[in-house]
Design a protein around this motif. Structure first.
Motif, mmCIF file in Angstrom:
data_model
loop_
_atom_site.group_PDB
_atom_site.id
_atom_site.type_symbol
_atom_site.label_atom_id
_atom_site.label_comp_id
_atom_site.label_asym_id
_atom_site.label_seq_id
_atom_site.Cartn_x
_atom_site.Cartn_y
_atom_site.Cartn_z
ATOM 1 N N ILE A 493 40.216 47.483 22.647
ATOM 2 C CA ILE A 493 40.611 48.508 21.686
ATOM 3 C C ILE A 493 41.206 49.691 22.435
ATOM 4 N N THR A 494 42.387 50.090 22.009
ATOM 5 C CA THR A 494 43.026 51.293 22.530
ATOM 6 C C THR A 494 43.067 52.334 21.431
ATOM 7 N N VAL A 495 42.760 53.572 21.791
ATOM 8 C CA VAL A 495 42.659 54.660 20.819
ATOM 9 C C VAL A 495 43.728 55.684 21.130
ATOM 10 N N ASP A 496 44.464 56.092 20.124
ATOM 11 C CA ASP A 496 45.499 57.110 20.267
ATOM 12 C C ASP A 496 45.360 58.074 19.096
ATOM 13 N N VAL A 497 45.141 59.345 19.394
ATOM 14 C CA VAL A 497 44.910 60.356 18.366
ATOM 15 C C VAL A 497 45.943 61.452 18.508
ATOM 16 N N GLU A 498 46.578 61.806 17.429
ATOM 17 C CA GLU A 498 47.505 62.927 17.386
ATOM 18 C C GLU A 498 46.838 64.094 16.666
ATOM 19 N N GLY A 499 46.979 65.265 17.230
ATOM 20 C CA GLY A 499 46.431 66.448 16.582
ATOM 21 C C GLY A 499 44.972 66.670 16.936
ATOM 22 N N GLU A 500 44.455 67.766 16.442
ATOM 23 C CA GLU A 500 43.069 68.164 16.669
ATOM 24 C C GLU A 500 42.333 68.141 15.335
ATOM 25 N N ALA A 501 41.898 66.959 14.900
ATOM 26 C CA ALA A 501 41.176 66.819 13.633
ATOM 27 C C ALA A 501 39.685 66.812 13.898
ATOM 28 N N TRP A 502 38.941 67.546 13.082
ATOM 29 C CA TRP A 502 37.488 67.622 13.190
ATOM 30 C C TRP A 502 36.890 67.108 11.889
ATOM 31 N N ILE A 503 35.832 66.320 12.044
ATOM 32 C CA ILE A 503 35.180 65.671 10.911
ATOM 33 C C ILE A 503 33.941 66.467 10.532
ATOM 34 N N ALA A 504 33.754 66.652 9.218
ATOM 35 C CA ALA A 504 32.575 67.361 8.733
ATOM 36 C C ALA A 504 31.321 66.606 9.138
ATOM 37 N N GLU A 505 30.250 67.376 9.396
ATOM 38 C CA GLU A 505 29.039 66.778 9.924
ATOM 39 C C GLU A 505 28.437 65.743 8.978
ATOM 40 N N ARG A 506 28.588 65.915 7.664
ATOM 41 C CA ARG A 506 27.998 64.977 6.719
ATOM 42 C C ARG A 506 28.688 63.622 6.723
ATOM 43 N N ALA A 507 29.931 63.555 7.250
ATOM 44 C CA ALA A 507 30.694 62.311 7.208
ATOM 45 C C ALA A 507 30.756 61.610 8.544
ATOM 46 N N VAL A 508 30.159 62.193 9.596
ATOM 47 C CA VAL A 508 30.318 61.600 10.924
ATOM 48 C C VAL A 508 29.668 60.216 10.986
ATOM 49 N N GLY A 509 28.373 60.132 10.626
ATOM 50 C CA GLY A 509 27.671 58.856 10.704
ATOM 51 C C GLY A 509 28.302 57.761 9.867
ATOM 52 N N PRO A 510 28.532 57.959 8.539
ATOM 53 C CA PRO A 510 29.181 56.908 7.750
ATOM 54 C C PRO A 510 30.572 56.560 8.246
ATOM 55 N N LEU A 511 31.346 57.569 8.726
ATOM 56 C CA LEU A 511 32.702 57.272 9.194
ATOM 57 C C LEU A 511 32.665 56.430 10.457
ATOM 58 N N VAL A 512 31.746 56.754 11.386
ATOM 59 C CA VAL A 512 31.592 55.915 12.579
ATOM 60 C C VAL A 512 31.270 54.482 12.180
ATOM 61 N N HIS A 513 30.405 54.328 11.192
ATOM 62 C CA HIS A 513 30.007 52.988 10.740
ATOM 63 C C HIS A 513 31.198 52.245 10.143
ATOM 64 N N VAL A 514 31.970 52.921 9.292
ATOM 65 C CA VAL A 514 33.132 52.283 8.666
ATOM 66 C C VAL A 514 34.142 51.858 9.724
ATOM 67 N N LEU A 515 34.480 52.749 10.623
ATOM 68 C CA LEU A 515 35.474 52.424 11.645
ATOM 69 C C LEU A 515 34.979 51.321 12.564
ATOM 70 N N ALA A 516 33.681 51.341 12.916
ATOM 71 C CA ALA A 516 33.147 50.285 13.756
ATOM 72 C C ALA A 516 33.250 48.922 13.082
ATOM 73 N N GLU A 517 32.948 48.867 11.783
ATOM 74 C CA GLU A 517 33.060 47.593 11.052
ATOM 75 C C GLU A 517 34.500 47.095 11.045
ATOM 76 N N LEU A 518 35.454 47.995 10.791
ATOM 77 C CA LEU A 518 36.855 47.582 10.742
ATOM 78 C C LEU A 518 37.358 47.183 12.118
ATOM 79 N N MET A 519 36.938 47.917 13.168
ATOM 80 C CA MET A 519 37.348 47.524 14.524
ATOM 81 C C MET A 519 36.780 46.165 14.905
ATOM 82 N N GLU A 520 35.522 45.932 14.554
ATOM 83 C CA GLU A 520 34.921 44.651 14.890
ATOM 84 C C GLU A 520 35.594 43.515 14.134
ATOM 85 N N ASN A 521 35.972 43.746 12.888
ATOM 86 C CA ASN A 521 36.731 42.729 12.152
ATOM 87 C C ASN A 521 38.051 42.442 12.854
#
Length: 758
Positions: A493-521
């Motif tokens: 997996i290669t990661v490329d991020v443009e800009g300085e985006a910050w995620i709200a603290e309430r969404a960090v855990g679920p977002l990590v989970h969602v992205l991990a599931e999609l990356m693993e797929n």
């Protein structure tokens, strides 16, 4: 459908009633028309024509026998009467009523044709061209045709009328025979003799007349006609019979029969008998007419009665059927309404059960009042079905909810064990210095992080939410790296991020989970050698994260089904979907729905799948104003006072110290300027230094305020290369290869990136 109950009996009964009414109406109409024809329309003109022609036949015979006699004037007067009768009869030829008696119009047409020669016959008689026999035959033929009309008028559709009319027709034939005999004798009285042929005609007429009177007319007399039963015993009939008997005893020359007696006596006798017979005929005609009209009236009365009763019965059947059908429809509609209400109430009950509300079965089911009929039994059955359905839904929901609680409880307990395992791994990583042991511990740490995500999947499928929480916003790059660290083939997996985006603290855990599931797929459904590209860039409605693989992809209908699942996540019953390979999509759908993410699968230009995750503006925050605490560089650490390391020995790891004396090959791109020429110290490892402060575990956890700090370079993204360099140097020391060829820049064996709790 119940309307058929109304219309079928009515439609069945209506044709029967209409058929009966039509038959009665037709019979009444036919009998009325036939009686009108027999009495007035055709009967009277035909009777008048009969008597006129009979009288004219007698006078014509007398004139032909004695042209200079006094009968000429009577003949002229009689012809006038006959003309009136003919004028009244002629219009009958234009009649064409289908209800008329059978054969009537043929008889009328035949009589009308013969009447056409009447004027010619009269002229022949007046000019002396016609012989007595010719004139007699002509008038006799017209009279017989007229008798055919009278006989046809007596053949009606009513049997009793036919029987009574037959005697009347026989009486006409009696008069015809008497007139026939009178016409022959009239011309014979003038000459005083009869020829043998004329005598034979007379005797034939006498025999036929007597036979008709005694065998058919007199036996048929009834009622007020009985006084005429002794007409043959009367003076006139006796005198006429006496005169006729004299004819049989009269002598004469060859071919001739002499007439004896007085012609005036004969004339008076015949006139008297004719009057009596005509009186009897008029009485019989009146009786037949009364019988016919009475029967027609009776048929009409029956028609009216049956029609009234039938229409009333039809209306009663229709009303009763409609009323019963309306009652049945109302009750069935009531049952249908209750069934539909149950159909609408049951999902609501299930939804309330899913929300954890308590449901009272007795309050949710409205019982129908039973009635002592089949619909009442159906209502009682519906009551049982409604209660059973709601009760089953309640029990099933309670079982499902209990299973979810059990699943969550097991998953929570497993998560506690996983947390303890991670803690133990941290202790082992700090305790051991053997590179091989550390490498195995790092792999176990990575596998444990993945196992924690799988346990969170069970919690989510059981209706819960992940327990990992953050108190501060996290940089999007760190979120993507944390998700990458929970994937088995993270190296691809290669990661490329443009800009300085910050995620709200309430969404960090679920977002990590969602992205991990999609990356693993993406890694699971593509070839091991192919890369998986993860790109993040700001868009007009937030930030878009694209995960693209180079696998085989899916069919268009499969993409549509997956996107529909992601847009509208169904309520998942893990007990019935245990073998479903799309459980990861269910997890993504549930978490995306709770966060407001928009996830869509598309076909990739490489032939694989491209997943687009849109992070809405509601999940993005500004960069935190407080900068994280700076991490000290390796050169800022205290001077290492340990004794110098002997050549060939592995460094000894002490608590709180990095392996600064372990050197890397000269020329390494990570060379530090403070290191000796050709060799430099390996970087000092600081726990959680590769993560942002928001992803770090609290410093005071486990009362370890003085936990080991491992120094690293400023670029946290190169921690993998650093650990890889450490592992390579360790292997070289063990194998005795002191001067290996340096690896190209960026080719170091990667090591798994740390997760947010490492």
């Amino acid at each position: 459908m119940l309307l058929i109950v109304v219309f079928v009996p009515s439609l069945t009964f209506a044709p029967l009633l209409a058929s009966g009414m039509s038959q009665l109406a037709t019979q009444w109409q036919a009998e009325k028309v036939q009686m009108d024809l027999a009495t007035t329309t055709a009967g009277k003109p035909a009777a008048d024509l009969f008597f006129s022609l009979d009288q004219e036949r007698r006078l014509t015979a007398e004139v032909l026998a004695d042209p200079a006699g006094a009968a000429r004037d009577e003949l002229t007067m009689q012809r006038t009467v006959t003309d009136q009768a003919v004028a009244a009869f002629r219009p009958l030829a234009a009649l064409n009523d289908e209800d008329a008696q059978e054969g009537l119009f043929d008889a009328i047409a035949r009589t009308d044709r013969e009447l056409g020669a009447l004027e010619e016959e009269r002229r022949s008689v007046d000019a002396g061209w016609s012989s007595p026999q010719r004139a007699f035959d002509y008038y006799s033929g017209v009279l017989e045709s007229d008798l055919g009309v009278l006989a046809a008028l007596g053949k009606t559709d009513e049997g009793q009328v036919n029987r009574q009319a037959q005697a009347m027709v026989d009486l006409y034939w009696v008069l015809y025979m008497l007139g026939r005999e009178d016409a022959i004798l009239t011309r014979g009285w003038v000459r005083g003799r009869l020829t043998r042929g004329e005598y034979g005609l007379v005797t034939d007429a006498v025999g036929a007349r007597n036979h008709l009177m005694r065998s058919r007319v007199l036996p048929a007399l009834t009622g007020d006609e009985t006084p005429y039963a002794k007409i043959t015993d009367g003076a006139a009939w006796t005198t006429m019979t006496t005169v006729e008997q004299r004819l049989s005893t009269s002598g004469g020359t060859a071919g001739q029969v002499a007439l004896r007696g007085d012609s005036s006596q004969w004339r008076a006798t015949v006139k008297a008998v004719t009057e009596e017979l005509r009186d009897l005929l008029a009485l019989r005609s009146a009786n037949v007419s009364k019988i016919g009209y009475d029967h027609a009236t009776m048929v009409f009365t029956v028609f009216i009665s049956i029609s009234s009763v039938g229409l009333l019965a039809l209306a009663l059947v229709f009303f009763t059927s409609w009323r019963l059908t309306a009652i049945l429809r109302r009750r069935i509609q009531h049952l249908r309404h209750d069934a539909q209400e149950l159909q609408q109430r049951l999902p609501d009950v299930v939804a309330r059960l899913e929300r954890g509300e308590d449901v009272d079965v007795d309050a949710e089911v409205r019982m129908l009042e039973p009635t002592p009929d089949e619909l009442g039994e159906l209502g009682q059955t519906l009551n049982l079905a409604s209660r059973s359905a709601v009760l089953t839904a309640v029990r099933q929901a309670e079982q499902h909810r209990g299973f979810q609680r059990m699943l969550q409880r097991i998953a929570r307990r497993t998560q506690i064990l996983i947390g303890l395992q991670l803690k133990k791994l941290d202790e082992l990583e700090r305790k051991h210095e053997d590179p091989e042991v550390l490498e195995g511990l790092f792999d176990l740490d990575h596998l444990t992080a993945r196992l924690r995500r799988y346990e969170e999947n069970l919690v989510i499928l059981g209706g819960g939410q992940p327990q990992r929480r953050w108190r501060k916003p996290v940089h999007l790059l760190d979120v993507l790296r944390a998700a990458q660290g929970e994937v088995q083939d993270y190296r691809r997996i290669t990661v490329d991020v443009e800009g300085e985006a910050w995620i709200a603290e309430r969404a960090v855990g679920p977002l990590v989970h969602v992205l991990a599931e999609l990356m693993e797929n993406a890694t699971a459904f593509s070839r091991p050698q192919t890369p998986v590209e993860v790109r993040a860039a700001p868009v007009s409605r937030g930030v878009a994260v694209e995960i693209e693989d180079r696998g085989l992809g899916m069919e268009p209908e499969q993409y549509a089904a997956a996107n529909e699942l992601l847009r509208s996540p169904p309520r998942l019953d893990v007990m019935t979907h245990a073998d479903d390979v799309r459980l990861g999509l269910y997890v993504v759908a549930r978490l995306s729905a709770s966060l407001g993410l928009k996830v869509e699968l598309r076909s990739s230009a490489f032939g694989g799948t491209r997943v687009i995750v849109l992070l809405p503006d509601s999940l993005l925050v500004e960069r935190p104003s407080l900068a994280p605490e700076p991490v000290r560089r390796p050169e800022e650490r205290p001077q290492d006072t340990r004794p110098p390391q002997q050549e060939g020995e592995l460094p000894a790891r002490s608590r709180g110290r990095a392996m600064a004396s372990v050197t890397a090959p000269a020329g390494s791109p990570d060379r530090d300027g403070d290191a000796p020429a050709g060799l430099r110290p390996l970087p000092q490892r600081v726990r959680q230094a590769s993560l942002a402060d928001e992803l770090k575990a609290p410093a005071g956890r486990d009362n370890r305020a003085d936990q080991d700090i491992w120094a690293v370079r400023d670029q946290s993204g190169r921690s993998s290369a650093t650990i890889g360099a450490f592992q390579r140097q360790s292997r070289r020391r063990r194998t005795g290869d002191d001067d290996p060829a340096p690896r190209p820049s960026g080719s170091a064996d990667p090591s798994p990136p740390t997760t947010e709790e490492r």
